[in-house]
Scaffold this motif. Structure first.
Motif, PDB file in Angstrom:
ATOM      1  N   GLN A 170     -11.156   8.805   0.216  1.00 33.53           N
ATOM      2  CA  GLN A 170     -10.658   9.032   1.574  1.00 33.53           C
ATOM      3  C   GLN A 170     -10.144   7.733   2.194  1.00 33.53           C
ATOM      4  N   ARG A 171     -10.799   6.622   1.874  1.00 35.01           N
ATOM      5  CA  ARG A 171     -10.322   5.322   2.364  1.00 35.01           C
ATOM      6  C   ARG A 171      -8.946   5.036   1.769  1.00 35.01           C
ATOM      7  N   ASP A 172      -8.803   5.264   0.462  1.00 33.07           N
ATOM      8  CA  ASP A 172      -7.510   5.047  -0.186  1.00 33.07           C
ATOM      9  C   ASP A 172      -6.432   5.921   0.446  1.00 33.07           C
ATOM     10  N   TRP A 173      -6.769   7.198   0.712  1.00 37.64           N
ATOM     11  CA  TRP A 173      -5.803   8.109   1.324  1.00 37.64           C
ATOM     12  C   TRP A 173      -5.416   7.603   2.716  1.00 37.64           C
ATOM     13  N   ALA A 174      -6.406   7.247   3.525  1.00 37.30           N
ATOM     14  CA  ALA A 174      -6.144   6.827   4.902  1.00 37.30           C
ATOM     15  C   ALA A 174      -5.314   5.541   4.934  1.00 37.30           C
ATOM     16  N   LEU A 175      -5.627   4.593   4.061  1.00 36.43           N
ATOM     17  CA  LEU A 175      -4.860   3.352   4.050  1.00 36.43           C
ATOM     18  C   LEU A 175      -3.426   3.585   3.574  1.00 36.43           C
ATOM     19  N   ALA A 176      -3.251   4.461   2.600  1.00 41.20           N
ATOM     20  CA  ALA A 176      -1.898   4.794   2.143  1.00 41.20           C
ATOM     21  C   ALA A 176      -1.122   5.484   3.259  1.00 41.20           C
ATOM     22  N   ARG A 177      -1.790   6.385   3.965  1.00 39.78           N
ATOM     23  CA  ARG A 177      -1.145   7.083   5.080  1.00 39.78           C
ATOM     24  C   ARG A 177      -0.810   6.105   6.208  1.00 39.78           C
ATOM     25  N   ALA A 178      -1.733   5.192   6.497  1.00 40.44           N
ATOM     26  CA  ALA A 178      -1.497   4.190   7.541  1.00 40.44           C
ATOM     27  C   ALA A 178      -0.319   3.297   7.152  1.00 40.44           C
ATOM     28  N   ARG A 179      -0.228   2.954   5.883  1.00 41.11           N
ATOM     29  CA  ARG A 179       0.895   2.134   5.418  1.00 41.11           C
ATOM     30  C   ARG A 179       2.213   2.876   5.603  1.00 41.11           C
ATOM     31  N   ALA A 180       2.219   4.166   5.243  1.00 33.54           N
ATOM     32  CA  ALA A 180       3.442   4.962   5.392  1.00 33.54           C
ATOM     33  C   ALA A 180       3.840   5.073   6.866  1.00 33.54           C
ATOM     34  N   LEU A 181       2.869   5.302   7.720  1.00 31.90           N
ATOM     35  CA  LEU A 181       3.153   5.389   9.157  1.00 31.90           C
ATOM     36  C   LEU A 181       3.657   4.050   9.687  1.00 31.90           C
ATOM     37  N   SER A 182       3.061   2.962   9.228  1.00 38.65           N
ATOM     38  CA  SER A 182       3.488   1.628   9.653  1.00 38.65           C
ATOM     39  C   SER A 182       4.908   1.332   9.191  1.00 38.65           C
ATOM     40  N   ASP A 183       5.210   1.705   7.967  1.00 36.98           N
ATOM     41  CA  ASP A 183       6.575   1.518   7.464  1.00 36.98           C
ATOM     42  C   ASP A 183       7.561   2.306   8.314  1.00 36.98           C
ATOM     43  N   ARG A 184       7.178   3.513   8.691  1.00 37.89           N
ATOM     44  CA  ARG A 184       8.074   4.377   9.473  1.00 37.89           C
ATOM     45  C   ARG A 184       8.350   3.804  10.860  1.00 37.89           C
ATOM     46  N   VAL A 185       7.316   3.266  11.523  1.00 41.08           N
ATOM     47  CA  VAL A 185       7.526   2.739  12.879  1.00 41.08           C
ATOM     48  C   VAL A 185       8.006   1.293  12.871  1.00 41.08           C
ATOM     49  N   GLY A 186       7.937   0.631  11.724  1.00 45.70           N
ATOM     50  CA  GLY A 186       8.479  -0.707  11.607  1.00 45.70           C
ATOM     51  C   GLY A 186       7.564  -1.830  12.048  1.00 45.70           C
ATOM     52  N   ASN A 187       6.261  -1.569  12.148  1.00 45.97           N
ATOM     53  CA  ASN A 187       5.316  -2.659  12.394  1.00 45.97           C
ATOM     54  C   ASN A 187       3.955  -2.271  11.831  1.00 45.97           C
ATOM     55  N   GLY A 188       3.135  -3.283  11.632  1.00 46.93           N
ATOM     56  CA  GLY A 188       1.841  -3.083  10.986  1.00 46.93           C
ATOM     57  C   GLY A 188       0.670  -2.943  11.935  1.00 46.93           C
ATOM     58  N   ALA A 189       0.917  -2.587  13.187  1.00 47.63           N
ATOM     59  CA  ALA A 189      -0.168  -2.518  14.174  1.00 47.63           C
ATOM     60  C   ALA A 189      -1.318  -1.626  13.713  1.00 47.63           C
ATOM     61  N   LEU A 190      -1.016  -0.471  13.158  1.00 47.28           N
ATOM     62  CA  LEU A 190      -2.059   0.444  12.706  1.00 47.28           C
ATOM     63  C   LEU A 190      -2.880  -0.187  11.579  1.00 47.28           C
ATOM     64  N   LEU A 191      -2.216  -0.803  10.625  1.00 44.45           N
ATOM     65  CA  LEU A 191      -2.931  -1.458   9.530  1.00 44.45           C
ATOM     66  C   LEU A 191      -3.760  -2.645  10.025  1.00 44.45           C
ATOM     67  N   VAL A 192      -3.222  -3.395  10.977  1.00 42.30           N
ATOM     68  CA  VAL A 192      -3.961  -4.513  11.559  1.00 42.30           C
ATOM     69  C   VAL A 192      -5.214  -3.992  12.252  1.00 42.30           C
ATOM     70  N   GLU A 193      -5.052  -2.938  13.049  1.00 45.90           N
ATOM     71  CA  GLU A 193      -6.184  -2.350  13.777  1.00 45.90           C
ATOM     72  C   GLU A 193      -7.273  -1.870  12.814  1.00 45.90           C
ATOM     73  N   ILE A 194      -6.876  -1.171  11.767  1.00 44.00           N
ATOM     74  CA  ILE A 194      -7.850  -0.654  10.806  1.00 44.00           C
ATOM     75  C   ILE A 194      -8.555  -1.805  10.078  1.00 44.00           C
ATOM     76  N   ALA A 195      -7.791  -2.788   9.632  1.00 45.58           N
ATOM     77  CA  ALA A 195      -8.392  -3.924   8.932  1.00 45.58           C
ATOM     78  C   ALA A 195      -9.368  -4.662   9.846  1.00 45.58           C
ATOM     79  N   MET A 196      -8.996  -4.835  11.101  1.00 52.15           N
ATOM     80  CA  MET A 196      -9.890  -5.526  12.028  1.00 52.15           C
ATOM     81  C   MET A 196     -11.140  -4.705  12.304  1.00 52.15           C
ATOM     82  N   SER A 197     -11.017  -3.383  12.307  1.00 55.54           N
ATOM     83  CA  SER A 197     -12.201  -2.546  12.522  1.00 55.54           C
ATOM     84  C   SER A 197     -13.186  -2.680  11.368  1.00 55.54           C
ATOM     85  N   GLU A 198     -12.681  -3.068  10.204  1.00 56.39           N
ATOM     86  CA  GLU A 198     -13.531  -3.313   9.041  1.00 56.39           C
ATOM     87  C   GLU A 198     -13.954  -4.778   8.948  1.00 56.39           C
TER      88      GLU A 198
END
Length: 173
Positions: free
Chosen positions: A41-69
């Protein structure tokens, strides 16, 4: 609890899709841990977050998730790769003690945005941003380079008396 872990994970994945962020991510992983599916599920969520980040053109979601960890290295990888987006202030704050010069660089976008408008309301933001950057660069031992940049800003924008007044009030060179 009802013996339907697949339904629970499906629902939580849908929640993550609808409201992507650290909160939905943590809920999904909490449930996944209980049913022995945390890694997948972590792999799925991170892959999905990456796809969403690529779509919006910034890594805010990935940064937020990484910082939460608590993973600043992954947060910086996302920021370096895609930009920190609206997560830049949290990343700057989290990095200020360990890498102040790198944290200071995150303020540059805000500085350029504020300088781009000849608007008295933005001048206080410029001065405050420069003060923060100066404090961070001083902690890194490189305040002189920023002082030269501030003098260049003064030269470039010398016809903006409101800006000069804010820089003076902030005691910037």
């Amino acid at each position: 609890e009802e013996g339907r872990p697949d339904d629970a994970l499906t629902m939580l994945r849908a929640l993550f899709e609808r409201e992507p962020g650290a909160a939905a991510y943590k809920v999904l992983l909490g449930c996944a841990l209980r049913v022995g599916e945390q890694e997948s599920q972590r792999d799925w969520a991170l892959a999905r977050a990456r796809a969403l980040s690529d779509r919006v053109g910034n890594g805010a979601l990935l940064v937020e998730i990484a910082m939460s960890e608590g993973d600043l290295e992954a947060a910086w990888e996302a920021a370096d790769d895609l930009g920190a987006g609206q997560a830049w202030p949290a990343l700057a704050e989290a990095t200020a003690d360990t890498d102040p010069a790198r944290a200071a660089e995150l303020y540059r976008g805000q500085l350029h945005d504020a300088l781009g408008h000849a608007d008295k309301r933005s001048y206080r933001t410029v001065a405050a941003t420069l003060q923060t950057m100066r404090r961070l660069y001083a902690a890194a031992g490189t305040a002189d380079a920023l002082d030269a940049e501030i003098r260049e800003i003064r030269s470039t924008y010398k016809r903006r008396p409101g800006l000069m007044g804010e820089l003076d009030r902030a005691k910037l060179p």
